[in-house]
Write an enzyme that holds these catalytic residues in place. Structure first.
Site, PDB file in Angstrom:
ATOM      1  N   HIS A 120       0.801  -1.226   0.000  1.00 42.64           N
ATOM      2  CA  HIS A 120       0.000   0.000   0.000  1.00 42.64           C
ATOM      3  C   HIS A 120       0.834   1.277   0.000  1.00 42.64           C
ATOM      4  CE1 HIS A 120      -3.500  -2.530   1.872  1.00 42.64           C
ATOM      5  NE2 HIS A 120      -3.320  -2.764   0.589  1.00 42.64           N
ATOM      6  N   CYS A 150       5.188  20.255 -12.396  1.00 43.14           N
ATOM      7  CA  CYS A 150       4.002  20.618 -13.184  1.00 43.14           C
ATOM      8  C   CYS A 150       2.974  21.447 -12.415  1.00 43.14           C
ATOM      9  CB  CYS A 150       3.336  19.354 -13.750  1.00 43.14           C
ATOM     10  SG  CYS A 150       2.427  18.424 -12.507  1.00 43.14           S
TER      11      CYS A 150
HETATM   12  P1  NAD Z   1      -6.886  -3.416  10.658  1.00 43.12           P
HETATM   13  O1  NAD Z   1      -6.874  -2.147  11.467  1.00 43.12           O
HETATM   14  O2  NAD Z   1      -8.064  -3.729   9.843  1.00 43.12           O
HETATM   15  O3  NAD Z   1      -6.657  -4.659  11.661  1.00 43.12           O
HETATM   16  C1  NAD Z   1      -5.679  -4.667  12.644  1.00 43.12           C
HETATM   17  C2  NAD Z   1      -5.581  -6.087  13.194  1.00 43.12           C
HETATM   18  O4  NAD Z   1      -4.496  -6.128  14.086  1.00 43.12           O
HETATM   19  C3  NAD Z   1      -6.819  -6.544  13.970  1.00 43.12           C
HETATM   20  O5  NAD Z   1      -7.195  -7.840  13.533  1.00 43.12           O
HETATM   21  C4  NAD Z   1      -6.334  -6.590  15.426  1.00 43.12           C
HETATM   22  O6  NAD Z   1      -6.955  -7.624  16.158  1.00 43.12           O
HETATM   23  C5  NAD Z   1      -4.859  -6.861  15.235  1.00 43.12           C
HETATM   24  N1  NAD Z   1      -3.994  -6.402  16.306  1.00 43.12           N
HETATM   25  C6  NAD Z   1      -4.154  -5.334  17.144  1.00 43.12           C
HETATM   26  N2  NAD Z   1      -3.102  -5.238  17.966  1.00 43.12           N
HETATM   27  C7  NAD Z   1      -2.244  -6.242  17.652  1.00 43.12           C
HETATM   28  C8  NAD Z   1      -0.977  -6.659  18.134  1.00 43.12           C
HETATM   29  N3  NAD Z   1      -0.361  -6.002  19.141  1.00 43.12           N
HETATM   30  N4  NAD Z   1      -0.386  -7.732  17.570  1.00 43.12           N
HETATM   31  C9  NAD Z   1      -0.988  -8.405  16.560  1.00 43.12           C
HETATM   32  N5  NAD Z   1      -2.194  -8.060  16.050  1.00 43.12           N
HETATM   33  C10 NAD Z   1      -2.815  -6.981  16.587  1.00 43.12           C
HETATM   34  O7  NAD Z   1      -5.531  -3.381   9.818  1.00 43.12           O
HETATM   35  P2  NAD Z   1      -5.137  -4.074   8.437  1.00 43.12           P
HETATM   36  O8  NAD Z   1      -5.603  -5.482   8.409  1.00 43.12           O
HETATM   37  O9  NAD Z   1      -3.693  -3.765   8.274  1.00 43.12           O
HETATM   38  O10 NAD Z   1      -5.959  -3.330   7.276  1.00 43.12           O
HETATM   39  C11 NAD Z   1      -6.332  -1.988   7.289  1.00 43.12           C
HETATM   40  C12 NAD Z   1      -5.606  -1.022   6.334  1.00 43.12           C
HETATM   41  O11 NAD Z   1      -5.091  -0.010   7.165  1.00 43.12           O
HETATM   42  C13 NAD Z   1      -4.428  -1.507   5.557  1.00 43.12           C
HETATM   43  O12 NAD Z   1      -4.702  -1.247   4.220  1.00 43.12           O
HETATM   44  C14 NAD Z   1      -3.226  -0.612   5.984  1.00 43.12           C
HETATM   45  O13 NAD Z   1      -2.570  -0.100   4.839  1.00 43.12           O
HETATM   46  C15 NAD Z   1      -3.863   0.535   6.686  1.00 43.12           C
HETATM   47  N6  NAD Z   1      -3.188   1.105   7.876  1.00 43.12           N
HETATM   48  C16 NAD Z   1      -1.821   1.040   8.056  1.00 43.12           C
HETATM   49  C17 NAD Z   1      -1.225   1.560   9.205  1.00 43.12           C
HETATM   50  C18 NAD Z   1       0.278   1.486   9.372  1.00 43.12           C
HETATM   51  O14 NAD Z   1       1.019   1.620   8.392  1.00 43.12           O
HETATM   52  N7  NAD Z   1       0.792   1.264  10.596  1.00 43.12           N
HETATM   53  C19 NAD Z   1      -2.010   2.140  10.192  1.00 43.12           C
HETATM   54  C20 NAD Z   1      -3.404   2.215   9.974  1.00 43.12           C
HETATM   55  C21 NAD Z   1      -3.966   1.691   8.822  1.00 43.12           C
END
Ligand code: NAD
Length: 244
Positions: A120, A150
């Protein structure tokens, strides 16, 4: 010391090709909020799912840019946690390891992972919204700043909801998933496609699937091993027990 399924260590030691797919959960312990947690303070009135879209940027580029500036600040101050470090160690230990992340925070690289497939994009980079070229230097002030070439507004170099993944990145991820014999799904809700399809490509190839997450996800019923808990505790324990 978290409890690990007894045959998981043997599976990891004996695996030929290993893929790890990470989501925002792995960075939660570094203080980078997941999307849901990002609805705090100044930004609590806004739905992140409605800010991370091309439509939102077309409607109100300043709002979207400012939101990303705020998130960039959080990411820049964040440090990798033991979960990121354990995956960097795994890359050095295993002969064929591919790290794929949905995260845009660069924390895997900061932890020492050399090869990271960023599905992403990366929030720390900006690109021209018209020409798509990455722009390193731009004058601060305007939000969003104009492209120095641009004049079109710059945007974060990330994939927004409704946008396609970069073709090459998508190909690398899909090939690695389809060829692995062990797939680790770490800290992802397994809801966002096409990333959420990768473990199924691995399963089709007969791979074993390990889910590391404190909560159940739609992927849970398909996992060979489920390890409930925080990635920052489970991953170091797993890598330490398997290889030390
Ligand atoms: P999501 O927010 O949908 O899910 C997060 C998952 O992580 C949940 O299932 C939760 O139970 C789990 N979780 C929480 N704490 C945890 C821990 N300490 N250890 C392991 N698991 C844990 O996130 P997603 O599945 O990555 O998808 C959402 C979108 O959000 C993605 O496209 C991503 O690009 C984007 N995003 C990225 C960031 C980042 O770069 N850090 C932050 C926010 C959102």
């Amino acid at each position: 010391m978290p409890e690990l399924p007894p045959d998981l260590l043997g599976t990891l030691r004996g695996a030929g090709r290993v893929v790890a797919l990470t989501g925002s959960g792995i960075s939660a312990e570094s203080g980078v909020p997941t999307f849901r947690e990002a609805q705090t303070g100044l930004w609590e009135r806004f739905d992140p799912l409605e800010l991370a879209t091309p439509e939102a940027f077309a409607r109100d580029p300043r709002l979207v840019w400012d939101w990303y500036e705020w998130r960039r600040g959080l990411v820049e101050r964040a440090e990798p946690n033991p979960g990121h470090l354990a995956l960097a160690q795994l890359e050095r230990r295993l002969p064929a390891f591919t790290l794929i992340t949905q995260n845009v925070d660069g924390l895997h690289q900061k932890a020492g992972s050399e090869y990271v497939t960023e599905l992403h994009g990366n929030i720390l980079r900006s690109r021209c919204s018209l020409e798509a070229t990455v722009v390193e230097d731009y004058a601060p002030g305007e939000a969003p700043p104009p492209c120095p070439n641009c004049g079109a507004p710059l945007r974060p170099d990330v994939v927004w909801f409704g946008e396609a993944l970069p073709t090459e990145v998508s190909r690398v991820a899909s090939e690695a998933a389809g060829a692995c014999d062990l797939f680790l799904s770490v800290g992802t809700s397994s809801l966002v496609y096409p990333a959420a399809a990768l473990p199924f490509e691995a399963l089709e190839n007969g791979a074993r699937l390990v889910e590391i997450n404190p909560n159940e996800t739609p992927l849970t019923p398909y996992a060979t091993h489920v390890v409930r808990g925080e990635a920052g505790k489970i991953l170091p324990a797993l890598v330490g027990a398997a290889f030390v």
